[in-house]
Design a protein around this motif. Sequence first.
Motif, PDB file in Angstrom:
ATOM      1  N   UNK A  10       0.847  -1.195   0.000  1.00  0.00           N
ATOM      2  CA  UNK A  10       0.000   0.000   0.000  1.00  0.00           C
ATOM      3  C   UNK A  10       0.877   1.237   0.000  1.00  0.00           C
ATOM      4  N   UNK A  11       0.473   2.249  -0.777  1.00  0.00           N
ATOM      5  CA  UNK A  11       1.145   3.556  -0.778  1.00  0.00           C
ATOM      6  C   UNK A  11       0.150   4.629  -0.330  1.00  0.00           C
ATOM      7  N   UNK A  12      -0.089   4.779   0.963  1.00  0.00           N
ATOM      8  CA  UNK A  12      -1.017   5.824   1.402  1.00  0.00           C
ATOM      9  C   UNK A  12      -0.440   7.216   1.153  1.00  0.00           C
ATOM     10  N   UNK A  13      -1.344   8.196   1.034  1.00  0.00           N
ATOM     11  CA  UNK A  13      -0.930   9.570   0.770  1.00  0.00           C
ATOM     12  C   UNK A  13      -1.459  10.482   1.857  1.00  0.00           C
ATOM     13  N   UNK A  14      -0.649  11.423   2.260  1.00  0.00           N
ATOM     14  CA  UNK A  14      -1.012  12.309   3.362  1.00  0.00           C
ATOM     15  C   UNK A  14      -2.344  13.011   3.114  1.00  0.00           C
ATOM     16  N   UNK A  15      -2.558  13.519   1.893  1.00  0.00           N
ATOM     17  CA  UNK A  15      -3.778  14.282   1.623  1.00  0.00           C
ATOM     18  C   UNK A  15      -5.031  13.420   1.612  1.00  0.00           C
ATOM     19  N   UNK A  16      -4.857  12.099   1.562  1.00  0.00           N
ATOM     20  CA  UNK A  16      -6.010  11.198   1.605  1.00  0.00           C
ATOM     21  C   UNK A  16      -6.355  10.794   3.040  1.00  0.00           C
ATOM     22  N   UNK A  17      -5.562  11.269   4.013  1.00  0.00           N
ATOM     23  CA  UNK A  17      -5.728  10.828   5.397  1.00  0.00           C
ATOM     24  C   UNK A  17      -5.999  12.004   6.344  1.00  0.00           C
ATOM     25  N   UNK A  18      -6.510  13.110   5.825  1.00  0.00           N
ATOM     26  CA  UNK A  18      -6.679  14.317   6.639  1.00  0.00           C
ATOM     27  C   UNK A  18      -7.603  14.082   7.826  1.00  0.00           C
ATOM     28  N   UNK A  19      -8.711  13.396   7.598  1.00  0.00           N
ATOM     29  CA  UNK A  19      -9.652  13.139   8.695  1.00  0.00           C
ATOM     30  C   UNK A  19      -8.999  12.328   9.805  1.00  0.00           C
ATOM     31  N   UNK A  20      -8.247  11.282   9.421  1.00  0.00           N
ATOM     32  CA  UNK A  20      -7.570  10.444  10.418  1.00  0.00           C
ATOM     33  C   UNK A  20      -6.484  11.235  11.146  1.00  0.00           C
ATOM     34  N   UNK A  21      -5.808  12.125  10.416  1.00  0.00           N
ATOM     35  CA  UNK A  21      -4.769  12.952  11.030  1.00  0.00           C
ATOM     36  C   UNK A  21      -5.375  13.899  12.074  1.00  0.00           C
ATOM     37  N   UNK A  22      -6.489  14.520  11.727  1.00  0.00           N
ATOM     38  CA  UNK A  22      -7.170  15.434  12.665  1.00  0.00           C
ATOM     39  C   UNK A  22      -7.599  14.681  13.922  1.00  0.00           C
ATOM     40  N   UNK A  23      -8.154  13.492  13.750  1.00  0.00           N
ATOM     41  CA  UNK A  23      -8.579  12.688  14.906  1.00  0.00           C
ATOM     42  C   UNK A  23      -7.384  12.321  15.789  1.00  0.00           C
ATOM     43  N   UNK A  24      -6.251  11.991  15.152  1.00  0.00           N
ATOM     44  CA  UNK A  24      -5.046  11.602  15.903  1.00  0.00           C
ATOM     45  C   UNK A  24      -4.534  12.784  16.720  1.00  0.00           C
ATOM     46  N   UNK A  25      -4.512  13.954  16.100  1.00  0.00           N
ATOM     47  CA  UNK A  25      -4.048  15.158  16.802  1.00  0.00           C
ATOM     48  C   UNK A  25      -4.983  15.475  17.967  1.00  0.00           C
ATOM     49  N   UNK A  26      -6.288  15.349  17.739  1.00  0.00           N
ATOM     50  CA  UNK A  26      -7.262  15.612  18.802  1.00  0.00           C
ATOM     51  C   UNK A  26      -7.032  14.684  19.991  1.00  0.00           C
ATOM     52  N   UNK A  27      -6.668  13.425  19.711  1.00  0.00           N
ATOM     53  CA  UNK A  27      -6.384  12.466  20.779  1.00  0.00           C
ATOM     54  C   UNK A  27      -5.162  12.909  21.589  1.00  0.00           C
ATOM     55  N   UNK A  28      -4.146  13.414  20.914  1.00  0.00           N
ATOM     56  CA  UNK A  28      -2.948  13.893  21.607  1.00  0.00           C
ATOM     57  C   UNK A  28      -3.265  15.112  22.479  1.00  0.00           C
ATOM     58  N   UNK A  29      -4.133  15.989  21.981  1.00  0.00           N
ATOM     59  CA  UNK A  29      -4.548  17.149  22.794  1.00  0.00           C
ATOM     60  C   UNK A  29      -5.314  16.669  24.022  1.00  0.00           C
TER      61      UNK A  29
END
Length: 475
Positions: free
Chosen positions: A109-128
Motif C-alpha cells: 500500500x502507498x497511502x498519501x497524506x492528503x487522503x488521510x486528513x480526517x484520520x490525522x485530525x482525529x489523531x491530533x485531537x487524541x494527543x490534545x
Amino acid sequence: MKIYNTLTKTKEEFRPLKPGQITMYVCGPTVYNYIHIGNARSAIAFDTIRRYFEYRGYQVNYVSNFTDVDDKMINAARAEGITVAALAERYIAAYKADTAALNVKPATLNPRATHEISAIIDFIAELINKGYAYEAGGDVYYHTKKFAHYGELSSQNIAELEEGASDHLNDDEQQRKEDPIDFALWKGQKQSDELAWDSPWGKGRPGWHIECSVMSTKYLGDTIDIHGGGQDLEFPHHENEIAQSEAATGKKFVHYWMHNGFVTVGADQEKMSKSLGNFVTVHDLLKTTDPQTLRFFMASVQYRRQINYSSQNLTQAQNILQRFKHTLVNVDFRLKDTSSSVASAALSQKLEQTEQKFVAAMDDDLNVQNALAAIYELLPELNANSAAEQADKTTLRQARGRLTAWLAIFGIEADQLTAETDSTDEDAAVIQLVKERDQARKNRDWAKSDELREQLQKMGITVEDTPLGTRWRRD
C-alpha cells in the motif's frame, strides 16, 4: 536471524509479532521532484530486505507513504503556477516509473497524506485530549518534554536540543510555542493560496511527522515489526513519530528500527542531497545507465553502509553482473544438450555449502557482501561442470534455480540478464568468422584458425571450444 536495531544500538534476534508475518513501514518520498539516487538507495535497500524475508518464507505487509503536501511542494507548485495536487500526481507517476525500472516491488500500500486528513485530525485531537499537544494561534504543537523517552532513538540530549532550537526560531514561533523543541502537528494556513483543510483549530494542513504516525498505525496496527528509512530520518522525523504514536496509543510503536546509509559522491565522499546540489536523479541516470547495473550497484552493499557513487563503481557492478550472466549462459547452454547426466558429489556438496553460507550471511543483519562472496565461489564450479565432457545436469539445473532465486533478492531477474538482444550486422559478421574458423579446424589448418581467433579477439569476441561445439560471446 539478527538485525541491527537503531533504538538499542545492537544486533537483535528477529522475532516477528505474528509467526510467519511481518509488518513493515518505510518512509517514502516527498513528491516535489524526481528522486535522486540517494532516495533510490532507501527504496532499493528495503526492497532487498523485504525480498529476503519473503525468500525465508515470511509474508510481508509492506507500507510506504507519499508525502504529497508540505512547504517544498507548496513552493514548487507556486513556482510552476500549478496546483499541489497536479505536482504530486506528476512526481508520484515518475517515482513509480523510476523504481519499476530498478525492479523495486510495489508496496502492499502507498497511502498519501492528503487522503488521510480526517484520520490525522482525529489523531491530533487524541494527543490534545491526553495532554501531549496544545493549540496556539491556529497551529498545534506536540509538547516534547512530556514524552519521557524523547531522544532515545537518535541519542539526542534534550538540553542541547532546546538550546539549538532557540537559535532557529523566529519571533512568531517563539511566542506560539511553549518550548522551543516542541514541533508542529498542524500548521495553520498563513497565505490564502496555501493548500488547507478545515479543522477544529482553523484552516491548515498536517505537519510532516504526524502523517507517518497516522498511516503506520492505521494500516499496520499500533505496534509494528519494522520501521525503516534513511539515516537522515532518525532525527527529528522518526524520533517525533515515536513520541506521537506511543503517546496516542500507549503502546510500543516499533520493535525494530532499521536505517540505511547515505549515498556519497566525489573524493571527499560528500552526502548526496538536493539541498547541496550534488545529486543525480534516477530519471536522468537511467537514460545512460543500465537499470540492472544501477540496481545491483545499490543492492550489493550492506544496507547500513554508505555507498560512494562513481562511474568506476558502476562499472565494477556491471562487470560482476557479466560474471553472473556468463555462468547462467554456460549452464543454460549445457542443459540444452541431450547427453545423460553424470552425478558429481563435489558439485552437489558445493551447492549446499553455498546455500548455507548465503543464508548465514544474510541472517547476520543482511550482510550482502559475504552472501555474494559465497555465490562468487560457486560460479567457477558451475562453469567447469558446464564445460566438462560429462556434466551433472541434475545439479546444474538445481543450481540454476538457486542462482535465480538468490539474484532475485538483489532485484536481478536471471532471464532478463541472459536475454538475447536482436541480432545486428556485426553479429552476422562474427557468426561468419566463427564458421570460417570451425571449417579451418576441421581442415586442421591451425594457422588459419589462430588467425581468425585473433581477428575475433580484436572485435571484442571470445571464442570457446566446448564438447558441444564452438561458442562465442562479447567481452
